[in-house]
Write a protein that holds these residues in place. Structure first.
Motif, PDB file in Angstrom:
ATOM      1  N   PRO A   1     -17.729   3.855  -5.250  1.00  0.00           N
ATOM      2  CA  PRO A   1     -16.778   3.010  -4.527  1.00  0.00           C
ATOM      3  C   PRO A   1     -15.668   2.444  -5.406  1.00  0.00           C
ATOM      4  O   PRO A   1     -15.722   2.499  -6.634  1.00  0.00           O
ATOM      5  CB  PRO A   1     -17.676   1.870  -4.043  1.00  0.00           C
ATOM      6  CG  PRO A   1     -18.665   1.704  -5.164  1.00  0.00           C
ATOM      7  CD  PRO A   1     -18.951   3.120  -5.635  1.00  0.00           C
ATOM      8  N   THR A   2     -14.680   1.881  -4.745  1.00  0.00           N
ATOM      9  CA  THR A   2     -13.699   1.015  -5.371  1.00  0.00           C
ATOM     10  C   THR A   2     -13.968  -0.405  -4.886  1.00  0.00           C
ATOM     11  O   THR A   2     -14.621  -0.597  -3.857  1.00  0.00           O
ATOM     12  CB  THR A   2     -12.265   1.405  -5.010  1.00  0.00           C
ATOM     13  OG1 THR A   2     -11.359   0.437  -5.553  1.00  0.00           O
ATOM     14  CG2 THR A   2     -12.062   1.436  -3.509  1.00  0.00           C
ATOM     15  N   SER A   3     -13.452  -1.387  -5.610  1.00  0.00           N
ATOM     16  CA  SER A   3     -13.634  -2.777  -5.193  1.00  0.00           C
ATOM     17  C   SER A   3     -12.376  -3.350  -4.559  1.00  0.00           C
ATOM     18  O   SER A   3     -12.364  -4.523  -4.175  1.00  0.00           O
ATOM     19  CB  SER A   3     -14.036  -3.634  -6.396  1.00  0.00           C
ATOM     20  OG  SER A   3     -13.013  -3.628  -7.377  1.00  0.00           O
ATOM     21  N   ARG A   4     -11.326  -2.538  -4.449  1.00  0.00           N
ATOM     22  CA  ARG A   4     -10.073  -3.055  -3.895  1.00  0.00           C
ATOM     23  C   ARG A   4      -9.303  -1.950  -3.173  1.00  0.00           C
ATOM     24  O   ARG A   4      -9.612  -0.757  -3.315  1.00  0.00           O
ATOM     25  CB  ARG A   4      -9.208  -3.661  -4.992  1.00  0.00           C
ATOM     26  CG  ARG A   4      -8.963  -2.777  -6.206  1.00  0.00           C
ATOM     27  CD  ARG A   4      -8.311  -3.576  -7.333  1.00  0.00           C
ATOM     28  NE  ARG A   4      -9.090  -4.761  -7.665  1.00  0.00           N
ATOM     29  CZ  ARG A   4      -9.896  -4.843  -8.730  1.00  0.00           C
ATOM     30  NH1 ARG A   4      -9.997  -3.833  -9.558  1.00  0.00           N
ATOM     31  NH2 ARG A   4     -10.600  -5.935  -8.964  1.00  0.00           N
ATOM     32  N   VAL A   5      -8.325  -2.353  -2.406  1.00  0.00           N
ATOM     33  CA  VAL A   5      -7.472  -1.427  -1.660  1.00  0.00           C
ATOM     34  C   VAL A   5      -6.356  -0.936  -2.574  1.00  0.00           C
ATOM     35  O   VAL A   5      -5.747  -1.716  -3.312  1.00  0.00           O
ATOM     36  CB  VAL A   5      -6.874  -2.119  -0.414  1.00  0.00           C
ATOM     37  CG1 VAL A   5      -5.871  -1.211   0.285  1.00  0.00           C
ATOM     38  CG2 VAL A   5      -7.983  -2.534   0.542  1.00  0.00           C
ATOM     39  N   TRP A   6      -6.071   0.369  -2.488  1.00  0.00           N
ATOM     40  CA  TRP A   6      -5.039   0.993  -3.316  1.00  0.00           C
ATOM     41  C   TRP A   6      -3.904   1.521  -2.462  1.00  0.00           C
ATOM     42  O   TRP A   6      -4.015   1.608  -1.236  1.00  0.00           O
ATOM     43  CB  TRP A   6      -5.646   2.132  -4.137  1.00  0.00           C
ATOM     44  CG  TRP A   6      -6.632   1.632  -5.128  1.00  0.00           C
ATOM     45  CD1 TRP A   6      -7.982   1.505  -4.953  1.00  0.00           C
ATOM     46  CD2 TRP A   6      -6.356   1.133  -6.440  1.00  0.00           C
ATOM     47  NE1 TRP A   6      -8.556   0.970  -6.086  1.00  0.00           N
ATOM     48  CE2 TRP A   6      -7.581   0.732  -7.010  1.00  0.00           C
ATOM     49  CE3 TRP A   6      -5.185   0.998  -7.188  1.00  0.00           C
ATOM     50  CZ2 TRP A   6      -7.676   0.203  -8.288  1.00  0.00           C
ATOM     51  CZ3 TRP A   6      -5.267   0.472  -8.464  1.00  0.00           C
ATOM     52  CH2 TRP A   6      -6.503   0.085  -9.001  1.00  0.00           C
ATOM     53  N   SER A   7      -2.846   1.915  -3.140  1.00  0.00           N
ATOM     54  CA  SER A   7      -1.720   2.519  -2.426  1.00  0.00           C
ATOM     55  C   SER A   7      -2.078   3.925  -1.973  1.00  0.00           C
ATOM     56  O   SER A   7      -3.058   4.531  -2.406  1.00  0.00           O
ATOM     57  CB  SER A   7      -0.472   2.531  -3.300  1.00  0.00           C
ATOM     58  OG  SER A   7      -0.692   3.189  -4.520  1.00  0.00           O
ATOM     59  N   ASN A   8      -1.222   4.449  -1.115  1.00  0.00           N
ATOM     60  CA  ASN A   8      -1.477   5.706  -0.425  1.00  0.00           C
ATOM     61  C   ASN A   8      -1.721   6.879  -1.372  1.00  0.00           C
ATOM     62  O   ASN A   8      -1.184   6.956  -2.476  1.00  0.00           O
ATOM     63  CB  ASN A   8      -0.314   6.038   0.505  1.00  0.00           C
ATOM     64  CG  ASN A   8       1.029   6.094  -0.205  1.00  0.00           C
ATOM     65  OD1 ASN A   8       1.489   5.093  -0.743  1.00  0.00           O
ATOM     66  ND2 ASN A   8       1.665   7.258  -0.196  1.00  0.00           N
ATOM     67  N   VAL A   9      -2.538   7.806  -0.869  1.00  0.00           N
ATOM     68  CA  VAL A   9      -2.764   9.096  -1.524  1.00  0.00           C
ATOM     69  C   VAL A   9      -2.221  10.152  -0.574  1.00  0.00           C
ATOM     70  O   VAL A   9      -2.857  10.515   0.410  1.00  0.00           O
ATOM     71  CB  VAL A   9      -4.255   9.335  -1.807  1.00  0.00           C
ATOM     72  CG1 VAL A   9      -4.461  10.689  -2.488  1.00  0.00           C
ATOM     73  CG2 VAL A   9      -4.842   8.204  -2.647  1.00  0.00           C
ATOM     74  N   GLY A  10      -1.005  10.604  -0.814  1.00  0.00           N
ATOM     75  CA  GLY A  10      -0.380  11.573   0.067  1.00  0.00           C
ATOM     76  C   GLY A  10       0.521  10.903   1.091  1.00  0.00           C
ATOM     77  O   GLY A  10       0.680   9.682   1.118  1.00  0.00           O
ATOM     78  N   PRO A  11       1.134  11.715   1.974  1.00  0.00           N
ATOM     79  CA  PRO A  11       2.157  11.208   2.894  1.00  0.00           C
ATOM     80  C   PRO A  11       1.588  10.517   4.120  1.00  0.00           C
ATOM     81  O   PRO A  11       0.443  10.745   4.525  1.00  0.00           O
ATOM     82  CB  PRO A  11       2.911  12.483   3.293  1.00  0.00           C
ATOM     83  CG  PRO A  11       1.897  13.577   3.161  1.00  0.00           C
ATOM     84  CD  PRO A  11       1.009  13.185   2.022  1.00  0.00           C
ATOM     85  N   GLY A  12       2.428   9.682   4.708  1.00  0.00           N
ATOM     86  CA  GLY A  12       2.111   9.050   5.976  1.00  0.00           C
ATOM     87  C   GLY A  12       2.616   9.879   7.138  1.00  0.00           C
ATOM     88  O   GLY A  12       3.002  11.046   6.993  1.00  0.00           O
ATOM     89  N   ARG A  13       2.641   9.257   8.304  1.00  0.00           N
ATOM     90  CA  ARG A  13       3.094   9.971   9.500  1.00  0.00           C
ATOM     91  C   ARG A  13       4.553  10.422   9.386  1.00  0.00           C
ATOM     92  O   ARG A  13       4.975  11.341  10.079  1.00  0.00           O
ATOM     93  CB  ARG A  13       2.927   9.076  10.730  1.00  0.00           C
ATOM     94  CG  ARG A  13       1.472   8.768  11.064  1.00  0.00           C
ATOM     95  CD  ARG A  13       1.366   7.897  12.306  1.00  0.00           C
ATOM     96  NE  ARG A  13       0.002   7.469  12.547  1.00  0.00           N
ATOM     97  CZ  ARG A  13      -0.910   8.176  13.209  1.00  0.00           C
ATOM     98  NH1 ARG A  13      -0.582   9.364  13.703  1.00  0.00           N
ATOM     99  NH2 ARG A  13      -2.132   7.707  13.383  1.00  0.00           N
ATOM    100  N   ASP A  14       5.331   9.757   8.514  1.00  0.00           N
ATOM    101  CA  ASP A  14       6.732  10.135   8.330  1.00  0.00           C
ATOM    102  C   ASP A  14       6.904  11.320   7.395  1.00  0.00           C
ATOM    103  O   ASP A  14       8.026  11.767   7.131  1.00  0.00           O
ATOM    104  CB  ASP A  14       7.541   8.947   7.809  1.00  0.00           C
ATOM    105  CG  ASP A  14       7.022   8.415   6.477  1.00  0.00           C
ATOM    106  OD1 ASP A  14       6.030   8.959   5.944  1.00  0.00           O
ATOM    107  OD2 ASP A  14       7.595   7.433   5.971  1.00  0.00           O
ATOM    108  N   GLY A  15       5.795  11.834   6.854  1.00  0.00           N
ATOM    109  CA  GLY A  15       5.854  12.982   5.963  1.00  0.00           C
ATOM    110  C   GLY A  15       6.212  12.642   4.539  1.00  0.00           C
ATOM    111  O   GLY A  15       6.295  13.545   3.692  1.00  0.00           O
ATOM    112  N   ALA A  16       6.405  11.367   4.223  1.00  0.00           N
ATOM    113  CA  ALA A  16       6.812  10.944   2.877  1.00  0.00           C
ATOM    114  C   ALA A  16       5.675  10.192   2.194  1.00  0.00           C
ATOM    115  O   ALA A  16       4.920   9.465   2.845  1.00  0.00           O
ATOM    116  CB  ALA A  16       8.046  10.054   2.964  1.00  0.00           C
TER     117      ALA A  16
END
Length: 304
Positions: free
Chosen positions: A120-135
């Motif tokens: 596990p991780t103990s915290r929330v991280w930034s995105n891995v890969g694109p969102g719905r906008d493709g970026a």
């Protein structure tokens, strides 16, 4: 134990595997950043007496293509499906990013009775890969709840791998550097496992090369204990990121990432954790203790 399988296509792609005789216990099974449906793991859990719903939680129809602003409602909907299917005890079992999602779901949904967090991780991280906008830039949270992004720690784009080009990369240092670079963002991004009513089982390897899973697990356990809540941590210093449960074969070699550990150590950690996995998901207290495991290991992180 005989099992019955059912493929689902709505509201997400999934496989539901149930003991042929039925079960009052059920679990949502989440992969890590591979995005795959964990079919073999679901079958393994069903043969142990737990109905298992393995779902694709990103990269499928109508979903973000990457782990970027994934709604936690994806997982609460899975909890609801299992409840409607007759489950009286509902767990979440996830590995890596799936463990992150499992713990956050338990924080926000009191219907979750148990969480098994592998690597596990103990915290929330930034995105891995694109969102719905493709970026995939600007950086965003991996998760949303009720339409709002959860606070996150951004990954530091200045990090450079130490390995020569063409060699599998250990990215643990990326997370460690990012914690230092964005230290001010860490407190708000911490996963508040102390706010979850669910029982919590943490399984981590000290040689994890993807991120510092064992220090993360120790932080999670400390939060639970500080709140007077139970937690169990099963760890092995030479195991890596890809923990294998009994009956699962070795993870395939990767040309892209160094996951740490060895196939032998990863399997031994999974074997040590397995009795506790079944115990926490079923809620049974009469299962045998771990055998062939040093006493100090089996007692580490015992519920308090």
């Amino acid at each position: 134990m005989d099992v019955v399988e059912r493929e689902l296509t709505e509201p997400w792609e999934a496989l539901l595997v149930e003991p042929a005789g039925g079960s009052g216990a059920a679990v949502v099974v989440l992969s890590g950043s591979s995005g795959r449906i964990e079919r073999e793991r679901a079958r393994l859990l069903a043969r142990a007496g737990v109905a298992a719903l393995a779902l694709r939680w990103f990269g499928g129809p109508g979903q973000p293509p990457g782990i970027c602003e994934v709604p936690l409602e994806t997982f609460t909907a899975a909890v609801g499906l299992l409840r409607d299917n007759g489950a009286r005890r509902i767990g979440m079992l996830g590995t890596s990013k799936g463990a992150e999602a499992a713990m956050l779901t338990a924080v926000h949904d009191p219907r979750v009775d148990a969480v098994v967090a592998l690597a596990p991780t103990s915290r929330v991280w930034s995105n891995v890969g694109p969102g719905r906008d493709g970026a995939d830039r600007p950086l965003r949270s991996c998760w949303t709840w009720q339409g709002r992004a959860l606070p996150f720690v951004p990954l530091d784009d200045t990090w450079e791998p130490a390995e020569p080009e063409g060699r599998p990369v250990a990215i643990r240092g990326w997370y460690e550097q990012s914690e230092r670079t964005s230290a001010g963002a860490v407190p708000a991004a911490d996963i508040p496992v102390q706010a979850a009513r669910a029982d919590l089982l943490l399984v981590a390897g000290g040689d994890d090369a993807m991120w510092p899973a064992l220090p993360f697990a120790e932080q999670l356990a400390a939060r639970r204990r500080a709140a007077g809540l139970g937690v169990r941590l099963v760890q092995r210093p030479d195991a890596g990121h890809r923990i294998r449960l009994p009956g699962e074969g070795p993870a395939p070699a990767s040309a892209q990432f160094d996951y740490g550990g060895t196939p032998e150590a990863d399997a031994l950690l999974g074997a040590a954790a397995w009795p506790y996995v079944v115990q926490v998901l079923t809620g049974r207290q009469d299962l045998p203790a771990v055998s062939g495991m040093p006493a100090a290991e089996s007692e580490r992180g015992r519920s308090s």
